[in-house]
Design an enzyme around this catalytic site. Structure first.
Site, PDB file in Angstrom:
ATOM      1  N   GLY A  49      61.062  40.960   3.890  1.00  0.00           N
ATOM      2  CA  GLY A  49      62.282  41.524   3.291  1.00  0.00           C
ATOM      3  C   GLY A  49      62.533  41.146   1.842  1.00  0.00           C
ATOM      4  O   GLY A  49      63.146  41.899   1.092  1.00  0.00           O
ATOM      5  N   GLU A 104      65.118  34.677  -0.337  1.00  0.00           N
ATOM      6  CA  GLU A 104      65.292  35.490   0.876  1.00  0.00           C
ATOM      7  C   GLU A 104      66.091  36.750   0.571  1.00  0.00           C
ATOM      8  O   GLU A 104      66.832  36.797  -0.420  1.00  0.00           O
ATOM      9  CB  GLU A 104      66.069  34.673   1.917  1.00  0.00           C
ATOM     10  N   ASP A 105      65.961  37.744   1.431  1.00  0.00           N
ATOM     11  CA  ASP A 105      66.745  38.962   1.224  1.00  0.00           C
ATOM     12  C   ASP A 105      68.154  38.837   1.782  1.00  0.00           C
ATOM     13  O   ASP A 105      69.110  39.259   1.149  1.00  0.00           O
ATOM     14  CB  ASP A 105      66.029  40.197   1.819  1.00  0.00           C
ATOM     15  N   ASP A 108      72.245  36.080   7.592  1.00  0.00           N
ATOM     16  CA  ASP A 108      73.098  36.739   8.575  1.00  0.00           C
ATOM     17  C   ASP A 108      73.699  35.638   9.465  1.00  0.00           C
ATOM     18  O   ASP A 108      74.638  34.961   9.043  1.00  0.00           O
ATOM     19  CB  ASP A 108      72.169  37.702   9.348  1.00  0.00           C
ATOM     20  N   LYS A 136      75.976  37.721   4.497  1.00  0.00           N
ATOM     21  CA  LYS A 136      76.955  38.294   5.438  1.00  0.00           C
ATOM     22  C   LYS A 136      77.681  37.144   6.121  1.00  0.00           C
ATOM     23  O   LYS A 136      77.374  36.808   7.282  1.00  0.00           O
ATOM     24  CB  LYS A 136      76.186  39.072   6.518  1.00  0.00           C
ATOM     25  N   PHE A 157      75.044  47.614   8.892  1.00  0.00           N
ATOM     26  CA  PHE A 157      73.586  47.673   9.035  1.00  0.00           C
ATOM     27  C   PHE A 157      73.015  48.138   7.699  1.00  0.00           C
ATOM     28  O   PHE A 157      73.117  49.300   7.339  1.00  0.00           O
ATOM     29  CB  PHE A 157      73.199  48.646  10.158  1.00  0.00           C
ATOM     30  N   VAL A 158      72.421  47.198   6.958  1.00  0.00           N
ATOM     31  CA  VAL A 158      71.923  47.537   5.626  1.00  0.00           C
ATOM     32  C   VAL A 158      70.407  47.727   5.618  1.00  0.00           C
ATOM     33  O   VAL A 158      69.688  47.110   6.401  1.00  0.00           O
ATOM     34  CB  VAL A 158      72.338  46.468   4.578  1.00  0.00           C
ATOM     35  N   ASP A 164      64.590  46.542   6.147  1.00  0.00           N
ATOM     36  CA  ASP A 164      64.039  47.662   6.914  1.00  0.00           C
ATOM     37  C   ASP A 164      64.985  48.192   7.985  1.00  0.00           C
ATOM     38  O   ASP A 164      65.919  47.514   8.399  1.00  0.00           O
ATOM     39  CB  ASP A 164      62.743  47.230   7.596  1.00  0.00           C
ATOM     40  N   ARG A 170      61.938  50.137   3.456  1.00  0.00           N
ATOM     41  CA  ARG A 170      61.980  48.972   2.563  1.00  0.00           C
ATOM     42  C   ARG A 170      61.796  49.401   1.111  1.00  0.00           C
ATOM     43  O   ARG A 170      62.115  48.661   0.195  1.00  0.00           O
ATOM     44  CB  ARG A 170      60.866  47.979   2.923  1.00  0.00           C
TER      45      ARG A 170
HETATM   46  C1  PRP Z   1      65.682  38.841   8.271  1.00  0.00           C
HETATM   47  C2  PRP Z   1      65.893  38.093   6.951  1.00  0.00           C
HETATM   48  C3  PRP Z   1      66.026  36.668   7.395  1.00  0.00           C
HETATM   49  C4  PRP Z   1      66.673  36.786   8.761  1.00  0.00           C
HETATM   50  C5  PRP Z   1      68.140  36.539   8.617  1.00  0.00           C
HETATM   51  O1  PRP Z   1      64.323  38.811   8.563  1.00  0.00           O
HETATM   52  O2  PRP Z   1      64.824  38.290   6.058  1.00  0.00           O
HETATM   53  O3  PRP Z   1      64.771  36.032   7.489  1.00  0.00           O
HETATM   54  O4  PRP Z   1      66.455  38.120   9.226  1.00  0.00           O
HETATM   55  O5  PRP Z   1      68.759  36.548   9.867  1.00  0.00           O
HETATM   56  P1  PRP Z   1      69.584  35.306  10.425  1.00  0.00           P
HETATM   57  O6  PRP Z   1      70.412  34.743   9.313  1.00  0.00           O
HETATM   58  O7  PRP Z   1      70.446  35.934  11.517  1.00  0.00           O
HETATM   59  O8  PRP Z   1      68.630  34.309  11.004  1.00  0.00           O
HETATM   60  P2  PRP Z   1      63.611  39.769   9.618  1.00  0.00           P
HETATM   61  O9  PRP Z   1      63.412  38.999  10.905  1.00  0.00           O
HETATM   62  O10 PRP Z   1      64.359  41.068   9.718  1.00  0.00           O
HETATM   63  O11 PRP Z   1      62.168  39.971   8.986  1.00  0.00           O
HETATM   64  P3  PRP Z   1      61.699  40.790   7.683  1.00  0.00           P
HETATM   65  O12 PRP Z   1      62.136  39.992   6.474  1.00  0.00           O
HETATM   66  O13 PRP Z   1      60.208  40.832   7.810  1.00  0.00           O
HETATM   67  O14 PRP Z   1      62.351  42.146   7.728  1.00  0.00           O
END
Ligand code: PRP
Length: 184
Positions: A49, A104-105, A108, A136, A157-158, A164, A170
């Site tokens: 991400g 990080e992206d 959550d 968030k 839901f972004v 993604d 993406r």
């Molecule tokens: C997303 C994001 C963080 C995580 C955040 O990754 O990049 O790693 O979720 O969620 P949390 O704060 O609830 O733990 P994802 O698993 O979607 O993988 P990606 O980056 O490959 O899309």
């Protein structure tokens, strides 16, 4: 002739435009350059991400940077992460005694980054900070906040700009909100 794909059709609205992203990322880059002035820092991209954010952000940093990559996945059911993180690809650089910036992206629930922080802290870096494009806070389930944040966003839901929906979208150049009919 086949119809041309329109990636924008699943998007309800633009939450952060391309211009807003680039302006804020330049600001973050300037802030990081100031904070790491005279130091060198290992910038760690958390795949997948963070790919665009990482690439844009480090080009605004004027301090000495090394770039490295990690791929992690969280065990969980559906959209919830459990906090148990599997390292699919570890970084190549030894971080002991070094300054480390996790890029990080999105934060959550916070479980992924809390766990990752614990794993990296055990390697005894000189410092360890987190820079997240999106935060968030309304979804947080553990006690963690990014040291640097691009945008605080509501619980929507972004997708786009690295984030993604079913592993696609993406490559949208902005952060959008998915139309509810796609996840309801
Ligand atoms: C997303 C994001 C963080 C995580 C955040 O990754 O990049 O790693 O979720 O969620 P949390 O704060 O609830 O733990 P994802 O698993 O979607 O993988 P990606 O980056 O490959 O899309």
């Amino acid at each position: 002739m086949a119809e041309k794909t329109d990636l924008n059709k699943v998007v309800d609205k633009v939450l952060v435009s391309e211009e807003e992203l680039q302006r804020r990322i330049a600001e973050l880059g300037a802030q990081l350059s100031e904070d790491y002035e005279g130091k060198d820092v290992i910038c760690v991209c958390i795949l997948r991400g963070a790919v665009h954010f990482f690439s844009d952000l480090v080009r605004h940093m004027t301090c000495m940077t090394e770039l490295d990559f990690m791929s992690i996945s969280s065990y969980g059911n559906g959209k919830r992460t459990s906090g148990i993180v599997r390292i699919a690809k570890d970084m190549d650089t030894s971080i002991t005694g070094r300054h480390v910036l996790i890029i990080e992206d999105i934060m959550d629930s916070g479980h992924t980054l809390k766990h990752l922080k614990k794993v990296l802290e055990a390697r005894e870096p000189a410092s360890l900070k987190i820079c997240c494009l999106l935060d968030k806070p309304s979804r947080r389930e553990c006690d963690i906040t990014p040291d640097y944040t691009g945008f605080v966003i509501p619980n929507e839901f972004v997708l786009g700009y690295g984030l993604d929906f079913n592993n696609f979208y993406r490559n949208l150049p902005y952060v959008g909100v998915l139309k509810p009919e796609y996840y309801e």
